[in-house]
Design an enzyme around this catalytic site. Structure first.
Site, PDB file in Angstrom:
ATOM      1  N   GLN A 256       7.317  -8.618  -2.558  1.00  0.00           N
ATOM      2  CA  GLN A 256       6.013  -8.236  -2.025  1.00  0.00           C
ATOM      3  C   GLN A 256       5.047  -9.463  -1.578  1.00  0.00           C
ATOM      4  OE1 GLN A 256       5.926  -4.927  -2.144  1.00  0.00           O
ATOM      5  NE2 GLN A 256       4.314  -4.891  -0.758  1.00  0.00           N
ATOM      6  N   HIS A 259       4.980 -10.587   2.193  1.00  0.00           N
ATOM      7  CA  HIS A 259       4.447  -9.768   3.310  1.00  0.00           C
ATOM      8  C   HIS A 259       3.569 -10.230   3.851  1.00  0.00           C
ATOM      9  CE1 HIS A 259       6.350  -5.536   3.551  1.00  0.00           C
ATOM     10  NE2 HIS A 259       6.331  -5.679   2.309  1.00  0.00           N
ATOM     11  N   GLU A 323      -0.346   0.305  -4.512  1.00  0.00           N
ATOM     12  CA  GLU A 323       0.537   0.891  -3.550  1.00  0.00           C
ATOM     13  C   GLU A 323       1.812   0.835  -4.153  1.00  0.00           C
ATOM     14  OE1 GLU A 323       2.012  -0.511   1.036  1.00  0.00           O
ATOM     15  OE2 GLU A 323       1.516  -2.026  -0.482  1.00  0.00           O
ATOM     16  N   HIS A 324       2.405   0.110  -4.500  1.00  0.00           N
ATOM     17  CA  HIS A 324       3.772   0.188  -5.219  1.00  0.00           C
ATOM     18  C   HIS A 324       3.756  -0.207  -6.913  1.00  0.00           C
ATOM     19  CE1 HIS A 324       4.659  -1.566  -1.086  1.00  0.00           C
ATOM     20  NE2 HIS A 324       5.288  -0.323  -1.156  1.00  0.00           N
ATOM     21  N   ASP A 357      11.184   0.699   0.687  1.00  0.00           N
ATOM     22  CA  ASP A 357      10.975   0.112   1.691  1.00  0.00           C
ATOM     23  C   ASP A 357      11.838   0.520   2.773  1.00  0.00           C
ATOM     24  OD1 ASP A 357       8.395  -1.111   1.346  1.00  0.00           O
ATOM     25  OD2 ASP A 357       9.190  -3.172   1.168  1.00  0.00           O
ATOM     26  N   HIS A 416     -25.080  37.134  10.100  1.00  0.00           N
ATOM     27  CA  HIS A 416     -23.658  37.303   9.112  1.00  0.00           C
ATOM     28  C   HIS A 416     -23.891  38.484   8.761  1.00  0.00           C
ATOM     29  CE1 HIS A 416     -23.395  32.906   9.800  1.00  0.00           C
ATOM     30  NE2 HIS A 416     -22.318  32.765   8.905  1.00  0.00           N
TER      31      HIS A 416
END
Length: 434
Positions: A256, A259, A323-324, A357, A416
């Site tokens: 990770q 990235h 996220e993960h 991924d 209405h």
């Protein structure tokens, strides 16, 4: 990586803060690019591509000859790997299609139901640069196809020669994407949001990107163009105990970290010796990785936290909302039942985040920066709208109408009320209801 030992709960929120990304400081640049693209179309797109990417484009759109040439350069081994990933992603997302309409009769004669309709025109942004994310082509194009989107537009930044990555072009062709444009960054988002002479206008834009792309996507609120989800630097949180393999855990953190320098990796454990062992393995493995410089910068944002009780680790993780999330513990299945906030969860020693991924089938376009507390990752439904329907018979209006008259009257909305009353009066005059 920063190290913490059993921090008090009043400090957890501060520890959950991500590395700051100053999007406000680039909003003026975003506005300027959007204004220019709106006024000058392709001319502005080419101008900013030269300014930001250092390449003078001739044509913006990728030709079929370019796609064929790129496809010929891809090895058969890689093509087979892409086919495997595409097959698994398709299987997982095909199961998300909800073609069955369930009609709910809320009152006798009052039928209500939901139907899904595709978003007609969508754009997908695929980052290029040192790591062209062709896997993201599959993650976005496949659910778009499953949803039934009429038109899918792909933008990706060109290299110094004005070309897109061969494998991005090949993957796009495999996923039946035919409108591909050599545009990146802010100008790509602006092109798809506004439309130019060459790039079609879309209704929703998907895909990850750097802070400029993220800021541009946030700016889309001014143009009635939707986005997939709030995005930011990628992240992983690992919960591990002494039963875990420290080599595996170190490799997950590094996967990770590579990235980008603003990515964040977090390790939670109930064993101090295990944490130290992992950190040693991180240091050793880093020396053999190509993106060592990026990883070392990223690790400065990372942290390890010792909790004597893994239940505290779970509670912290739910606040962090990663996220993960990787759970590498002896009782991983049981701990999973306590997870309330995460983009995607990986269970057990042989479930590295890298598999998700690429090829397990789940989608890797996920909420970051704590947005997993209220957002989900991309699914087929992300490419659809849900429309409610109702059909009311004379008997249904007879049953429900008087209550609606009272409700509308209580709100002071007599028009209405009148829309119901005129129908009830008509039904009485015609003896439609006994």
């Amino acid at each position: 990586m920063k190290r913490y030992k059993n921090p008090s709960k009043n400090k957890w929120r501060d520890l959950c803060q991500r590395p700051l990304v100053q999007l406000d400081t680039i909003q003026s640049t975003v506005k300027k690019v959007f204004d220019e693209v709106e006024k000058h179309g392709d001319k502005a797109v080419k101008q900013y591509t030269q300014q930001f990417d250092g390449v003078a484009l001739g044509a913006i759109e990728v030709t079929q000859d370019e796609i064929k040439l790129a496809s010929d350069k891809i090895s058969n081994e890689l093509k087979k790997a892409i086919d495997l990933a595409k097959s698994n992603i398709t299987k997982f997302h095909r199961a998300q299609r909800n073609n069955k309409t369930q009609i709910i009769t809320t009152t006798q004669g009052v039928d209500c139901w939901l139907e899904h309709r595709p978003i007609e025109k969508v754009g997908i942004y695929i980052p290029g640069g040192s790591a062209p994310l062709f896997s993201t082509v599959m993650m976005l194009a496949i659910p778009a196809s499953m949803a039934g989107c009429e038109e899918v537009v792909l933008c990706s930044p060109p290299d110094q020669y004005g070309n897109l990555s061969d494998v991005i072009l090949y993957t796009a062709q495999c996923c039946d994407i035919h409108k591909i444009y050599k545009v990146g960054g802010i100008q790509a988002i602006a092109s798809m949001a506004l439309g130019t002479e060459t790039v079609p206008k879309v209704d929703k834009i998907f895909g990850p990107g750097n802070q400029y792309v993220t800021a541009a996507k946030q700016y889309l609120q001014h143009y009635q163009v939707a986005i997939d989800l709030p995005a930011g630097p990628s992240e992983v949180l690992v919960i591990a105990d002494q039963s875990a393999n420290p080599v595996f855990v170190a490799s997950d953190l590094l996967a990770q970290a590579e990235h980008g320098h603003d990515s964040q990796v977090v390790l939670l454990s109930d064993d101090m010796d295990f944490i130290e062992n992992v950190l040693e393995k991180v240091k050793k493995q880093t020396q053999h990785l190509h993106r060592k410089d990026i990883i070392e910068k990223s690790l400065k944002n990372g942290m390890t936290i010792y909790f004597p009780d893994l239940n505290d680790a779970i509670e912290f993780s739910n606040i962090y909302a990663p996220e993960h999330l990787i759970i590498a513990t002896e009782n991983a299945d049981a701990l999973c039942q306590k997870i309330t906030n995460a983009g995607s969860v990986f269970i057990g020693p042989y479930s590295p985040e890298s598999i998700g991924d690429y090829a397990s089938g789940t989608n890797h376009t996920l909420p970051t920066n704590g947005w997993a507390r209220q957002c989900s990752g991309v699914t087929v439904q992300s490419f659809q709208k849900t429309i409610s329907f109702q059909k009311i018979s004379e008997k249904g209006l007879y049953h429900i109408g008087p209550s609606v008259e009272l409700l509308a009257d209580a709100e002071g909305l007599d028009a209405h009320k009148n829309a119901v009353s005129v129908r009830l009066d008509h039904m009485k005059s015609k003896n439609l209801i006994s």
